[in-house]
Design an enzyme around this catalytic site. Structure first.
Site, PDB file in Angstrom:
ATOM      1  N   LYS A  71       0.821  -1.082  -0.334  1.00 23.38           N
ATOM      2  CA  LYS A  71      -0.376   0.095   0.132  1.00 23.38           C
ATOM      3  C   LYS A  71       0.841   1.152  -0.219  1.00 23.38           C
ATOM      4  O   LYS A  71       0.952   1.931  -0.514  1.00 23.38           O
ATOM      5  CB  LYS A  71      -1.343   0.193   1.106  1.00 23.38           C
ATOM      6  CG  LYS A  71      -2.471  -1.210   1.202  1.00 23.38           C
ATOM      7  CD  LYS A  71      -3.246  -1.021   2.530  1.00 23.38           C
ATOM      8  CE  LYS A  71      -4.357  -1.613   2.475  1.00 23.38           C
ATOM      9  NZ  LYS A  71      -5.397  -1.405   3.175  1.00 23.38           N
ATOM     10  N   ASP A 108     -10.134   3.746   1.500  1.00 23.34           N
ATOM     11  CA  ASP A 108     -10.499   3.328   3.692  1.00 23.34           C
ATOM     12  C   ASP A 108     -11.408   4.613   4.250  1.00 23.34           C
ATOM     13  O   ASP A 108     -11.876   4.014   4.543  1.00 23.34           O
ATOM     14  CB  ASP A 108      -8.987   2.679   3.892  1.00 23.34           C
ATOM     15  CG  ASP A 108      -8.513   1.709   3.853  1.00 23.34           C
ATOM     16  OD1 ASP A 108      -9.297   0.842   3.158  1.00 23.34           O
ATOM     17  OD2 ASP A 108      -7.294   1.551   3.363  1.00 23.34           O
TER      18      ASP A 108
END
Length: 279
Positions: A71, A108
């Site tokens: 990520k 997210d």
């Protein structure tokens, strides 16, 4: 669901990647919406990440999700990064544009907020106070989402003082670092408690956090979804607090990527939850 030679392709890159529930999640939507496409696990070693990302346009992929440990490492490897990903410092969704360039996003924050609103619809986030446990990548996404939703103060408790202060600087003036040893004593006025650490996950010890000082009105949520009810959530539920498990965050954060790759904005339903849980 039909898969032809013209199938739209997407996947999830990680190392390892066998634990990911994303193929099951996206596979449900592909079948439900009868889309000619496939979403596959892509086990990519860290040293091969750049080559794997750059191969996607050549292989006909519309994009991918990124999971541990890619990520943060992907950020300098992409052509452009959206503001959320840059602020959070992590990318979880990659879009292959029409010209073959790669755009990185982070979904997210909206995924976390959508799960919270669905699981605790009576919680008013605008003007609320929260406590967040942890200061890693998940915490940054949660904090960004809470601030955007109108939370005015976020108490941050983390064992590493340096990491908690670094996160506070990135999101000042909303984040107030709390010494780890004072975490249980600083919850008396909060509306929301969030665990963003892996503590409580299957194979990990439970989160050490007494709840005696937590208001009964406070909502408690956990980003962990295996098990669905962590020790933290079980203790909070037992004392009367509303609790929200972490599975919904996984489901909701997947919506923007699926829409970008496959051209349909999918719904997060109870049927989807049951399907993803039944592993």
């Amino acid at each position: 669901m039909t898969i032809s030679g013209k199938a739209v392709l997407a996947g999830v890159m990680g190392w390892p990647v066998g634990h990911s529930r994303s193929p099951r999640l996206h596979g449900y939507w592909l079948n439900h919406y009868d889309i000619d496409g496939a979403y596959v696990p892509l086990a990519v070693r860290p040293e091969h990440l750049q080559a794997a990302l750059r191969a996607m346009p050549k292989l006909g992929f519309r994009g991918c999700n990124l999971t541990v440990p890619h990520k943060e490492a992907a950020i300098p490897l992409l052509d452009r990064i959206d503001d959320a990903a840059r602020h959070i410092g992590a990318v979880n969704t990659v879009i292959v544009e029409a010209d073959g360039s790669l755009t990185g996003r982070n979904t997210d924050a909206p995924g976390f907020i959508a799960n919270l609103r669905q699981g605790a619809p009576k919680l008013a986030l605008d003007g609320a106070t929260a406590m967040v446990i942890g200061a890693g990548g998940a915490a940054r996404g949660v904090v960004a989402g809470l601030i955007e939703a109108g939370v005015v103060e976020i108490k941050l408790a983390n064992r590493s003082v340096e990491r908690s202060h670094a996160l506070a600087r990135a999101f000042e003036p909303y984040v107030v670092p709390v010494p780890w040893e004072e975490r249980a004593d600083r919850m008396d006025d909060i509306d929301l408690l969030v665990n963003t650490t892996s503590l409580g996950m299957t194979g990990e010890p439970p989160l050490d956090l007494p709840l005696d000082g937590l208001p009964r009105k406070a909502v408690v949520t956990d980003v962990v979804y295996a098990p669905l009810e962590t020790d933290l959530l079980a203790r909070a539920r037992g004392r009367g607090n509303v609790v929200v498990d972490g599975l919904g965050m996984l489901l909701h954060q997947a919506v923007p990527g699926f829409a970008a790759w496959f051209g349909v904005e999918p719904e997060v339903t109870e049927g989807l939850r049951r399907h993803v849980i039944a592993v």
